[in-house]
Every structure is written in C-alpha cells, then in structure tokens.
Scaffold this motif. Structure first.
Motif, PDB file in Angstrom:
ATOM      1  N   GLY A 229       0.672  -1.240  -0.102  1.00  0.00           N
ATOM      2  CA  GLY A 229      -0.133   0.003  -0.241  1.00  0.00           C
ATOM      3  C   GLY A 229       0.731   1.272  -0.113  1.00  0.00           C
ATOM      4  N   GLN A 230       0.288   2.065   0.312  1.00  0.00           N
ATOM      5  CA  GLN A 230       1.710   3.376   0.072  1.00  0.00           C
ATOM      6  C   GLN A 230       0.823   3.934   1.354  1.00  0.00           C
ATOM      7  OE1 GLN A 230       1.999   5.515  -2.629  1.00  0.00           O
ATOM      8  NE2 GLN A 230       0.888   3.996  -4.294  1.00  0.00           N
ATOM      9  N   TYR A 231       2.728   4.611   1.565  1.00  0.00           N
ATOM     10  CA  TYR A 231       2.606   5.373   3.316  1.00  0.00           C
ATOM     11  C   TYR A 231       3.033   6.589   3.094  1.00  0.00           C
ATOM     12  CZ  TYR A 231       2.677   0.382   4.977  1.00  0.00           C
ATOM     13  OH  TYR A 231       1.931  -1.613   5.068  1.00  0.00           O
ATOM     14  N   THR A 232       3.498   6.982   4.566  1.00  0.00           N
ATOM     15  CA  THR A 232       3.526   8.782   4.469  1.00  0.00           C
ATOM     16  C   THR A 232       4.702   8.844   5.551  1.00  0.00           C
ATOM     17  OG1 THR A 232       1.828   8.914   3.732  1.00  0.00           O
ATOM     18  CG2 THR A 232       3.193  10.879   4.163  1.00  0.00           C
ATOM     19  N   LEU A 233       5.210   8.771   5.153  1.00  0.00           N
ATOM     20  CA  LEU A 233       6.875   9.295   6.401  1.00  0.00           C
ATOM     21  C   LEU A 233       6.123  10.870   6.781  1.00  0.00           C
ATOM     22  CD1 LEU A 233       9.372   9.038   8.390  1.00  0.00           C
ATOM     23  CD2 LEU A 233      10.197  10.149   5.783  1.00  0.00           C
ATOM     24  N   ILE A 234       5.790  11.064   8.073  1.00  0.00           N
ATOM     25  CA  ILE A 234       5.622  12.401   8.217  1.00  0.00           C
ATOM     26  C   ILE A 234       6.826  12.303   9.521  1.00  0.00           C
ATOM     27  CG2 ILE A 234       3.860  13.593   9.884  1.00  0.00           C
ATOM     28  CD1 ILE A 234       2.203  10.739   9.324  1.00  0.00           C
ATOM     29  N   VAL A 235       6.853  14.122   8.766  1.00  0.00           N
ATOM     30  CA  VAL A 235       8.225  14.831   9.548  1.00  0.00           C
ATOM     31  C   VAL A 235       7.853  15.649  10.534  1.00  0.00           C
ATOM     32  CG1 VAL A 235      10.439  15.463   9.289  1.00  0.00           C
ATOM     33  CG2 VAL A 235       9.431  14.257   7.554  1.00  0.00           C
ATOM     34  N   ASP A 236       8.186  16.414  11.763  1.00  0.00           N
ATOM     35  CA  ASP A 236       7.652  17.484  12.233  1.00  0.00           C
ATOM     36  C   ASP A 236       8.580  17.533  12.497  1.00  0.00           C
ATOM     37  OD1 ASP A 236       7.339  19.135  13.738  1.00  0.00           O
ATOM     38  OD2 ASP A 236       6.815  17.596  16.313  1.00  0.00           O
ATOM     39  N   THR A 237       8.027  19.661  11.923  1.00  0.00           N
ATOM     40  CA  THR A 237       9.292  20.573  11.338  1.00  0.00           C
ATOM     41  C   THR A 237      10.355  21.130  11.900  1.00  0.00           C
ATOM     42  OG1 THR A 237       7.685  22.388  11.599  1.00  0.00           O
ATOM     43  CG2 THR A 237       8.032  20.960   9.157  1.00  0.00           C
ATOM     44  N   SER A 238       9.975  20.183  13.294  1.00  0.00           N
ATOM     45  CA  SER A 238      11.007  20.810  14.096  1.00  0.00           C
ATOM     46  C   SER A 238      12.066  20.337  14.350  1.00  0.00           C
ATOM     47  CB  SER A 238      10.620  21.198  16.279  1.00  0.00           C
ATOM     48  OG  SER A 238       9.073  21.648  15.555  1.00  0.00           O
TER      49      SER A 238
END
Lengths: 380, 362
Positions: free
Chosen positions: B311-320
C-alpha cells in the motif's frame, strides 16, 4: 566607575503563534478566587522560579513536574519595608531539613510585595529524588518552611510535552522554567526545552481555569536585521516607558531587549528592540528597575559581569531596525557596581531597596560555593 | 516549717538528679525518643522548647518535624528522611533535668563503591560542525545537579582549556538526572552578535578538540564516577542549509516482511529528536514499531510490529526536527533574511510518500 557603551542595536521580531500546538491544561479543580484556593498537597516535584501574584499568592515554577503552582502564602500583613540579613542561609535551610549544606540548591528568591517577607525556593538534595522547598524569611531572620504537602494552592500543568516513547516509564523531555512574572492577570513564563531549540514564552491567565488555553509566543531575534534566530528568554521584568508597559527580556543568545506588553497577544507580530548588550560570555540573571534622584535605572545581576546599573532614562528612544541599511547605534550606558560581588539572585523589595543572594564565591550561574547569604541593600 | 521545706527541697533535688541520670535519648533510624522521662502536657513553649534535634553546627535552626507522645515517651519525627553521612545531635533540656542531655547519632553511611560513568554522548560523530548547537550526555545512573559547569570542559589540540564555550545557566536534565543537555553558547554561534564577532564560534573548522567530563562529578549518591570521560573530535564546516526531506533516501522494505524502513538523511541529525519526530502512516493509520538510529545519526530505521502490508505509506516529519546545528526542516538556525533562497516553513509537519509493493519501490 566603569562606563561603557552597549554594542549592537538589534531588532527583535516576536512572532506570536496561537496555541494550536500547545495547550495548557488546568490540572486541578474548579476555578477559585484569589486567596480562596483549595487545600492539600501542592504536588510540586521541584521548586524553581518564583513570582508573586495578587493577595500573597506565590507562583512556583516546577520544571521537573512541568507545572506552575499558585500557593496561598497567607502572608498578607502589610509592611512598608523590611531589612533582611541572613548569613549562611544554605546552612540554615540544610539544618532544618537534615542534609549537608552542599545538598541544598537555592533556585530563586522573591519578596512578597505586601509583607516584604522573603521567599526562597530550593531543592533538598541534588539527585532526581530531591525534595522541593519553599522557605519564608522574615525581617527577624526567622526561617519557616512552607508546608507544601498541605497548603492552599492551584496548579496548572504545562502539558504540551509529547512522549518520546509511550512505553517508557517517564518522558525524558522537560521544559525548564527560567523566569516568571505576573503581568495584567497572566502568569508569563519563560523556559527552555532539554530537547529541541525552542523559544517558548507562555502567557497563562490566572486564576487558572479548567482546560484554560494559554498562548505560546514564538520569540525571534534578529541582528542587524539580517540573521534571525529563535531565542529563548532567560529572564525578564515588567517596565514602563513613556506610559507604555514593556517586557524587558534578556535572551540566552544575547542582549537585553524591550517588547511592548500590548503586542504579546495571540495572532500579533511585533518588533522589539535591543537596548543593551553586555557582551561576550555573559548573561543577565535578574533585573530590578527603579528610580533614583529623578533618573531611571535597571540594576542587573549578571553571570560574568557582576552587578551593573543601566542608565534607563532614554530607553524610549531605541527603535527597531527593520532595514539592512541601518547601522549600529550605541546602547544604553551602564556602570559596574564593584561593591556587589558574587550575586546570584536579585529581587526588588521596595522603591529604594533590593534583596541579593550572594555566594561566598562563584557569582552568577557557576557552581555555588557556600555559605550563601541573603541581604537587603539600598539601590545604588 | 522552714526545716520541713528544706527537707522537701533536698528530696526534690535528689529526685531530679535521679531522673536526669535515668533519662536517655534514643534514635531508631526514623524517630528520636526521650526514654525514662514521662511526658504529659507540652510546656508553654511547645515540645520544641525542651527537645530539639540538630543536623548542623553553629547558629542554625533545629530539624523540622512533628512531636508525639508514644507509650508515655516524647518522640520527634523529622519531616524529611534521615540522610546518609549526616550527624544528628539531639538535645533534651527540660526544667528539672540537669544537666541537659545531649547525644549524637549518625545517619547511615554513604555508599563507597563508585559505579557510575558517562554512557555515551551525542552527536556520536567525531566531526562536529562549527555551528554545533547542543550535546546530549547520557550517564549510567542519576547524577547530581549544580555541577555541570565545573565538570565539563572543552580542550583545544594542545590541551588548553577553552573558556565560555557553553551557555551558562540552568542545567537541562531529564527527570531522572541521567541525560544532560549542554548548549554551545548561541551568542557565539549566531552570526554577527557581539560574542560571535569578538570570540568566534566555539568550534573552528579544521581544529581538534577534546570534550572532557570529570570523574569527580558526584552521582546522585554523592560518589564520583568510575573514570574521566573523553571524546575527541574535530571541527567541520558550518551547516547552514536546513534539512530537506525531499532529499532523503527512503528505502522501503518488501511487503509481508518486518524488515526496517530505512531513511537516510545524508547528514547526522539530532539523536534525541529522531526518537519522536518521525512517524509512519500507512493504509490503516499510524504504524506501530520501534525506532533505531544508526550511522552516526544519519540513518533512521523503523521496524514495524506487524509485517508491512502492500500500500501507500507516508513518512510524517515534525518540522521541529533539527540537525546538529539546530537547523530545522526548512528553517536554518540563523536565518539570513537577505537570502531569499530559504523559504520559512510554518507548518508543524511535512511528509514524504513511499509505496510498499509486492516488490519494494523506493
């Protein structure tokens, strides 16, 4: 008398962000009126920065517990002034709580504006199990421990702290409260994170309300209008210039700046102004504004430069630099007060007096070498 | 009459003497007791006017605590626990008991076997950028506060102590006193400030340094560490460009495996923030798993609890999220506002999509 000129005129940009990413949760029960707080255990895990609010309420910063407690000191008998002179206060507090003097860390001092009694926050022990202490010192030099396990109080939790690892027993992230002040019905809180480089300056309405939302101000600092940096505030004090209230703030990265209080509200963007830069390797610790002989001054205790008296008559003239073509201007002049050495904390007593906490050596931030003393001085 | 009063006085005096000789003070490790003296009502000045325990010498107040009558004996319980290495002096000074009775007791002995040491320091690399912002020092056991400034040193290549390297002030500990955050003086790092102009940055490119943490730093029990810690490193070029997730290499693992998702940053990042500022979201929401940080903090490895589904995944990055120099995602530590190349990012997260297919696609 040493007379110097300040170095750089710097612009401060204060970008005020809404509390979207930050929520202040009131930990305790119903909002109560000032002086009518609920009794019981204060829940303090540490006692750090101190500030007095209305009606003898003492705000205690709890960096370990991530909270601020408002304690009812029940100390409301007015006094015009009080001279305090307690030598070896660390030894005396240590004796009261049964440890060696070296196991007492004094964190802050404050003067009750009503009674003029002095309050000292400290830790009993240097390890993670250290117990918080708040000690009242009256004019006779008598020390009384506040019963933190049974005292009227209200607490607000600064719980924007995400868990690094939810499975871990304790979140390693802390927000060290470096200074507090009660300003127009709000507790303003400066602090530093032990993880990310952030510039949180918070404003929390008092009395604390259930699920009250505080605002978090993101503080920016610019030099020559060119390089901007997020800048945590180390210490600050309320000050009036030409009828307008300002916060005079000392930053971790550099100088003393002024920020209009009216601009410290959610959604606003303001520019503050540098009024002084005491130079390399130094940080202001505490500040006391005062008037004497028709002139305005700010007494500043520093980490490296000792105590200086800043000439503050013309603070209103400093304007923001918002153009790269603006050149540096000299800052406010100051005199070093050679008679005051090893001052670690400074607090205002009244119009003519201040309180100092001194170490035997190692003034400023450095390791305290006791014995430490508490003394009222006439403002120079 | 006079004779009878004289007799009574003698008897009282003898009786008092007898009492004084039989009264003793006892400490059971928790409470202090007066034995051989029957306590009834407290005197006008309270029990503390006749029975006090001191933990210090000289002109100091007595211990704070509470008094009680237990089985007829006066008992004092200190408000705080008895401390190791402290000598306590109990004084009983009741009217009629002469001389006053005084006895000293020792708290438990301090431990003597040192075992605490510096476990590790981040960044782990031996090349730190000239604008390195923070150090995270991990200890094997809780340490004592108030010592950092005198126990942590930076030496140059010749072994000379370098002054004004770190931000003075509040020690930034975790709640267990096992991780200390040290900040290089930001006034020396930030370009054009007075400190930066007069002293330069704390670390210079090309120079060699040694971070030294003294053995004599007491741990939370008061014992020194087992040894002095040293970390040698050299100064590298300043890092001014903020980290950009678009440039990261994301190596997606094969479906149905529990192999780690590997994200390579191309530069060392902040170890502490890597623990919590990257998350993985998949077809069924946030993916649970364990974080690992490798290759001198330039690689983030995420091992899922359950095998990867296609499936489709996302790496979520805190901009801090910061690199070693405090540059955040899309935001340098000191932004050059004349340099229009840099866009300031105001969102709190950004993301990077990746796909897990029957055969992995990066």
């Amino acid at each position: 008398m040493q007379h110097r000129k300040m170095m750089t005129h710097v612009t401060l940009v204060v970008a005020v962000a809404l509390a979207a990413a930050f929520t202040v949760h009131a930990a305790r029960t119903p909002p109560v009126g000032t002086g009518d707080l609920a009794g019981g255990n204060s829940g303090l895990k540490s006692a750090g920065a101190l500030a007095f609010g209305p009606d003898g309420v003492l705000f205690v910063g709890d960096s370990v517990g991530g909270a601020i407690a408002a304690l009812d000191t029940a100390d409301r008998t007015p006094a015009a002034s009080a001279k305090v002179d307690v030598k070896g206060i660390d030894e005396k507090v240590a004796a009261m709580v049964g440890v060696a003097a070296g196991d007492i860390l004094i964190n802050d001092v404050a003067v009750n504006p009503i009674s003029k009694n002095v309050y000292v926050s400290a830790a009993r022990g240097r390890g993670p199990d250290a117990a918080p202490l708040v000690v009242r010192v009256d004019a006779s030099g008598k020390l009384t421990l506040l019963p933190l396990d049974n005292i009227k109080h209200e607490t607000v939790s600064l719980s924007d702290v995400p868990d690094a690892n939810a499975a871990a027993r304790q979140n390693p992230r802390t927000q060290t409260i470096t200074d507090m002040a009660f300003v127009n019905g709000n507790v303003m809180v400066a602090g530093m994170s032990n993880e990310e480089w952030s510039s949180a300056l918070r404003s929390i309405p008092y009395p604390f309300k259930t699920a009250a939302k505080g605002t978090q101000l993101q503080i920016w600092h610019a030099s020559h209008g060119r390089y901007e940096t997020q800048s945590p505030v180390r210490t600050f004090v309320l000050y009036t210039i030409d009828g307008q209230q300002y916060v005079l703030a000392a930053y971790t990265c550099t100088p003393l700046v002024k920020i209009p209080v009216s601009d410290l509200k959610a959604g606003a963007q303001v520019k503050g102004v540098t009024i002084s830069d005491l130079g390399s390797g130094n940080q202001p610790l505490d500040m006391v504004p005062y008037k004497k002989d028709g002139h305005e001054f700010i007494l500043i205790a520093n980490s490296s430069f000792g105590v200086v008296k800043l000439h503050a008559d013309n603070l209103g003239q400093y304007k923001p630099i918002d153009s790269p073509t603006v050149v540096d201007v000299a800052g406010a002049p100051y005199d070093k007060i050679a008679a005051l050495n090893n001052v670690r904390h400074l607090a205002q007593v009244d119009a003519g007096n201040a309180l100092i906490l001194t170490a035997a050596s190692g003034g400023g931030f450095g390791p305290a070498v006791g014995p430490m003393s508490l003394r009222t001085i006439a403002l120079p | 009459m006079k004779d009878r009063l004289a007799c009574l006085a003698v008897v009282l005096a003898l009786g008092t003497t007898a009492i004084a000789q039989s009264v003793s003070l006892q400490f059971d490790g928790i409470a202090f007791k007066v034995l051989g003296w029957t306590a009834t009502a407290p005197p006008g000045g309270g029990w503390s006017s006749i029975f006090r325990v001191y933990a210090g010498t000289g002109d100091v107040p007595p211990l704070v605590g509470t008094y009680a009558i237990e089985r007829g004996s006066l008992v004092f319980r200190p408000r705080y626990p008895i401390s190791a290495g402290v000598r306590y002096r109990a004084v009983f000074d009741a009217p009629g008991v002469r001389p006053a009775i005084e006895k000293s007791f020792d708290g438990p002995a301090r431990p003597t076997a040192a075992s605490t040491h510096v476990d590790r320091v981040y960044p782990s690399t031996d090349v730190l950028p000239a604008n390195q912002l923070r150090l995270y020092i991990y200890f094997s056991a809780p340490m004592s506060r108030g010592e950092a400034e005198r126990r942590i040193h930076l030496l140059d290549a010749g072994g000379k102590l370098l002054p004004a390297v770190f931000l003075p002030g509040q020690e930034l500990w975790d709640p267990n006193n096992r991780r200390l955050t040290m900040t290089f003086d930001p006034g020396r790092i930030k370009r054009d400030l007075t400190s930066n102009r007069s002293m330069g940055p704390p670390i210079a490119e090309g120079k060699r340094y040694t971070l030294v943490i003294d053995r004599d730093w007491p741990d939370a029990t008061g014992l020194p560490m087992t040894g002095t810690f040293r970390k040698a490193f050299r100064g590298g070029p300043a890092v001014r460009q903020p980290p950009d997730p678009k440039s990261w290499r994301v190596a997606a693992p094969p479906a149905s495996s529990r192999a780690a998702l590997v994200v390579s940053f191309g530069r060392p990042m902040n170890y502490v923030l890597l623990q919590r500022m990257l998350k993985v979201s998949g077809p069924h929401g946030e993916v649970a798993g364990a974080v690992g940080v490798e290759r001198e903090e330039s690689e983030w490895r995420f091992t899922p609890q359950a095998p990867w589904a296609v499936g489709q995944y996302t790496l979520i990055v805190d901009t801090s999220l910061e690199d070693l120099a405090g540059n955040k995602i899309g935001q340098p530590f000191d932004i050059d506002v004349f340099d229009k190349v840099t866009d300031r990012i105001t969102s709190t997260t950004t993301s990077r999509a990746f796909e897990i297919g029957p055969t992995a696609k990066p």
